[in-house]
Scaffold this motif. Sequence first.
Motif, PDB file in Angstrom:
ATOM      1  N   GLU A   1       3.744   0.383 -11.441  1.00 12.19           N
ATOM      2  CA  GLU A   1       4.566   1.224 -10.576  1.00 12.19           C
ATOM      3  C   GLU A   1       3.898   1.525  -9.235  1.00 12.19           C
ATOM      4  N   LEU A   2       2.616   1.240  -9.115  1.00  7.91           N
ATOM      5  CA  LEU A   2       1.895   1.495  -7.863  1.00  7.91           C
ATOM      6  C   LEU A   2       1.759   0.255  -6.992  1.00  7.91           C
ATOM      7  N   GLU A   3       2.459  -0.798  -7.324  1.00 11.73           N
ATOM      8  CA  GLU A   3       2.299  -2.063  -6.610  1.00 11.73           C
ATOM      9  C   GLU A   3       2.498  -1.903  -5.097  1.00 11.73           C
ATOM     10  N   THR A   4       3.537  -1.220  -4.666  1.00  7.15           N
ATOM     11  CA  THR A   4       3.807  -1.059  -3.236  1.00  7.15           C
ATOM     12  C   THR A   4       2.757  -0.177  -2.555  1.00  7.15           C
ATOM     13  N   PRO A   5       2.466   1.031  -3.072  1.00  3.17           N
ATOM     14  CA  PRO A   5       1.419   1.823  -2.415  1.00  3.17           C
ATOM     15  C   PRO A   5       0.038   1.167  -2.487  1.00  3.17           C
TER      16      PRO A   5
ATOM     17  N   LEU B   1      -3.036   0.877   0.219  1.00  3.44           N
ATOM     18  CA  LEU B   1      -4.369   1.308  -0.188  1.00  3.44           C
ATOM     19  C   LEU B   1      -5.388   0.201   0.066  1.00  3.44           C
ATOM     20  N   CYS B   2      -5.050  -1.037  -0.273  1.00  3.65           N
ATOM     21  CA  CYS B   2      -5.960  -2.173  -0.074  1.00  3.65           C
ATOM     22  C   CYS B   2      -6.234  -2.407   1.405  1.00  3.65           C
ATOM     23  N   ARG B   3      -5.205  -2.312   2.236  1.00  2.48           N
ATOM     24  CA  ARG B   3      -5.410  -2.492   3.680  1.00  2.48           C
ATOM     25  C   ARG B   3      -6.340  -1.417   4.229  1.00  2.48           C
ATOM     26  N   THR B   4      -6.132  -0.176   3.798  1.00  3.65           N
ATOM     27  CA  THR B   4      -6.984   0.929   4.251  1.00  3.65           C
ATOM     28  C   THR B   4      -8.409   0.748   3.747  1.00  3.65           C
ATOM     29  N   LEU B   5      -8.558   0.371   2.490  1.00  2.00           N
ATOM     30  CA  LEU B   5      -9.879   0.148   1.899  1.00  2.00           C
ATOM     31  C   LEU B   5     -10.609  -0.980   2.620  1.00  2.00           C
TER      32      LEU B   5
ATOM     33  N   VAL C   1      -6.530  -4.278  -5.859  1.00  2.00           N
ATOM     34  CA  VAL C   1      -6.242  -3.409  -6.998  1.00  2.00           C
ATOM     35  C   VAL C   1      -5.652  -4.308  -8.066  1.00  2.00           C
ATOM     36  N   THR C   2      -6.169  -4.198  -9.284  1.00  2.00           N
ATOM     37  CA  THR C   2      -5.693  -5.037 -10.383  1.00  2.00           C
ATOM     38  C   THR C   2      -5.264  -4.179 -11.566  1.00  2.00           C
ATOM     39  N   ASP C   3      -4.464  -4.768 -12.441  1.00  2.00           N
ATOM     40  CA  ASP C   3      -4.307  -4.184 -13.765  1.00  2.00           C
ATOM     41  C   ASP C   3      -5.199  -5.017 -14.685  1.00  2.00           C
ATOM     42  N   ARG C   4      -4.988  -5.000 -15.968  1.00  2.00           N
ATOM     43  CA  ARG C   4      -5.863  -5.726 -16.896  1.00  2.00           C
ATOM     44  C   ARG C   4      -5.617  -7.222 -16.894  1.00  2.00           C
ATOM     45  N   GLU C   5      -4.604  -7.657 -16.137  1.00  2.00           N
ATOM     46  CA  GLU C   5      -4.229  -9.059 -16.187  1.00  2.00           C
ATOM     47  C   GLU C   5      -4.050  -9.706 -14.817  1.00  2.00           C
ATOM     48  N   ARG C   6      -3.493  -8.964 -13.868  1.00  2.00           N
ATOM     49  CA  ARG C   6      -3.112  -9.539 -12.574  1.00  2.00           C
ATOM     50  C   ARG C   6      -3.633  -8.742 -11.390  1.00  2.00           C
ATOM     51  N   ILE C   7      -3.669  -9.406 -10.251  1.00  2.00           N
ATOM     52  CA  ILE C   7      -3.980  -8.752  -8.984  1.00  2.00           C
ATOM     53  C   ILE C   7      -2.674  -8.144  -8.491  1.00  2.00           C
ATOM     54  N   LEU C   8      -2.614  -6.820  -8.402  1.00  2.00           N
ATOM     55  CA  LEU C   8      -1.388  -6.149  -7.976  1.00  2.00           C
ATOM     56  C   LEU C   8      -1.241  -6.149  -6.465  1.00  2.00           C
ATOM     57  N   ALA C   9      -2.355  -6.003  -5.758  1.00  2.00           N
ATOM     58  CA  ALA C   9      -2.327  -5.986  -4.296  1.00  2.00           C
ATOM     59  C   ALA C   9      -3.695  -6.397  -3.788  1.00  2.00           C
ATOM     60  N   ALA C  10      -3.715  -7.005  -2.599  1.00  2.00           N
ATOM     61  CA  ALA C  10      -4.973  -7.451  -1.996  1.00  2.00           C
ATOM     62  C   ALA C  10      -4.847  -7.414  -0.485  1.00  2.00           C
ATOM     63  N   ALA C  11      -5.979  -7.242   0.184  1.00  2.00           N
ATOM     64  CA  ALA C  11      -6.004  -7.252   1.651  1.00  2.00           C
ATOM     65  C   ALA C  11      -7.353  -7.789   2.115  1.00  2.00           C
ATOM     66  N   GLY C  12      -7.326  -8.493   3.250  1.00  2.00           N
ATOM     67  CA  GLY C  12      -8.557  -8.976   3.851  1.00  2.00           C
ATOM     68  C   GLY C  12      -9.035 -10.320   3.339  1.00  2.00           C
ATOM     69  N   PHE C  13      -8.199 -11.031   2.615  1.00  2.00           N
ATOM     70  CA  PHE C  13      -8.584 -12.324   2.069  1.00  2.00           C
ATOM     71  C   PHE C  13      -8.066 -13.479   2.912  1.00  2.00           C
ATOM     72  N   GLY C  14      -7.762 -13.218   4.167  1.00  2.00           N
ATOM     73  CA  GLY C  14      -7.248 -14.267   5.043  1.00  2.00           C
ATOM     74  C   GLY C  14      -5.866 -14.694   4.615  1.00  2.00           C
ATOM     75  N   GLU C  15      -5.641 -15.980   4.594  1.00  2.00           N
ATOM     76  CA  GLU C  15      -4.321 -16.514   4.268  1.00  2.00           C
ATOM     77  C   GLU C  15      -4.103 -16.699   2.762  1.00  2.00           C
ATOM     78  N   ARG C  16      -5.084 -16.370   1.953  1.00  2.00           N
ATOM     79  CA  ARG C  16      -4.956 -16.590   0.516  1.00  2.00           C
ATOM     80  C   ARG C  16      -3.896 -15.673  -0.086  1.00  2.00           C
ATOM     81  N   LYS C  17      -3.008 -16.229  -0.876  1.00  2.00           N
ATOM     82  CA  LYS C  17      -1.977 -15.464  -1.579  1.00  2.00           C
ATOM     83  C   LYS C  17      -2.534 -15.104  -2.948  1.00  2.00           C
TER      84      LYS C  17
END
Length: 184
Positions: free
Chosen positions: A54-58, A62-66, A76-92
């Motif tokens: 439920e926190l995927e959007t915020p 948070l990742c951009r600010t961090l 930010v991850t859960d136990r299985e997936r990357i929910l959000a990421a920032a600063g990794f260039g063009e990597r999805k």
Amino acid sequence: MEATGIIRRVDSLGRVVIPKEMRQTLGIHTGDSLEIGLNAENQIILSKHSWLKELETPAKDLCRTLQRTCGRPAAVTDRERILAAAGFGERKLSGGFISAALRRVIEARSPFRAEETEPVFLTDYSQELSVVQAVPIIVHGEASGCVLLACLSNQTEPIASGDLDSDFKVLSALSTVIGSYLSD
């Protein structure tokens, strides 16, 4: 519903064992939370649950600010997936699976620092990104994911201990806030 030919009895406590082969196929691991529901035909439906979903959007903000605050790629991850990421260039990366090693860090329920052990890669399919620091997020007493900072695995500059200490404080604070928010 696809018939499997597997039949299990319900024990006196209402438990049913999910066969090992099915758990492996579905990626269900010890400690995972399952959500139990009913469909229109009154069939029991089990699905993996993530407190952090439920926190995927915020989490993106948070990742951009961090990333801007600490100067490192953040996720930010859960136990299985990357929910959000920032600063990794063009990597999805958002939505991708985390590595088995990072999953073990989360399950250990204690902070991780790259200088203390073997490298932990962000994903199993690429050894390009290493976790610098990760702090587990605890929700309802369950290790549900983590907040982390990363770097390129071929980074040659050493990471200053003072930087790690201040970044750790930021990660710990965020992890605690997220865990408390979701536990309420």
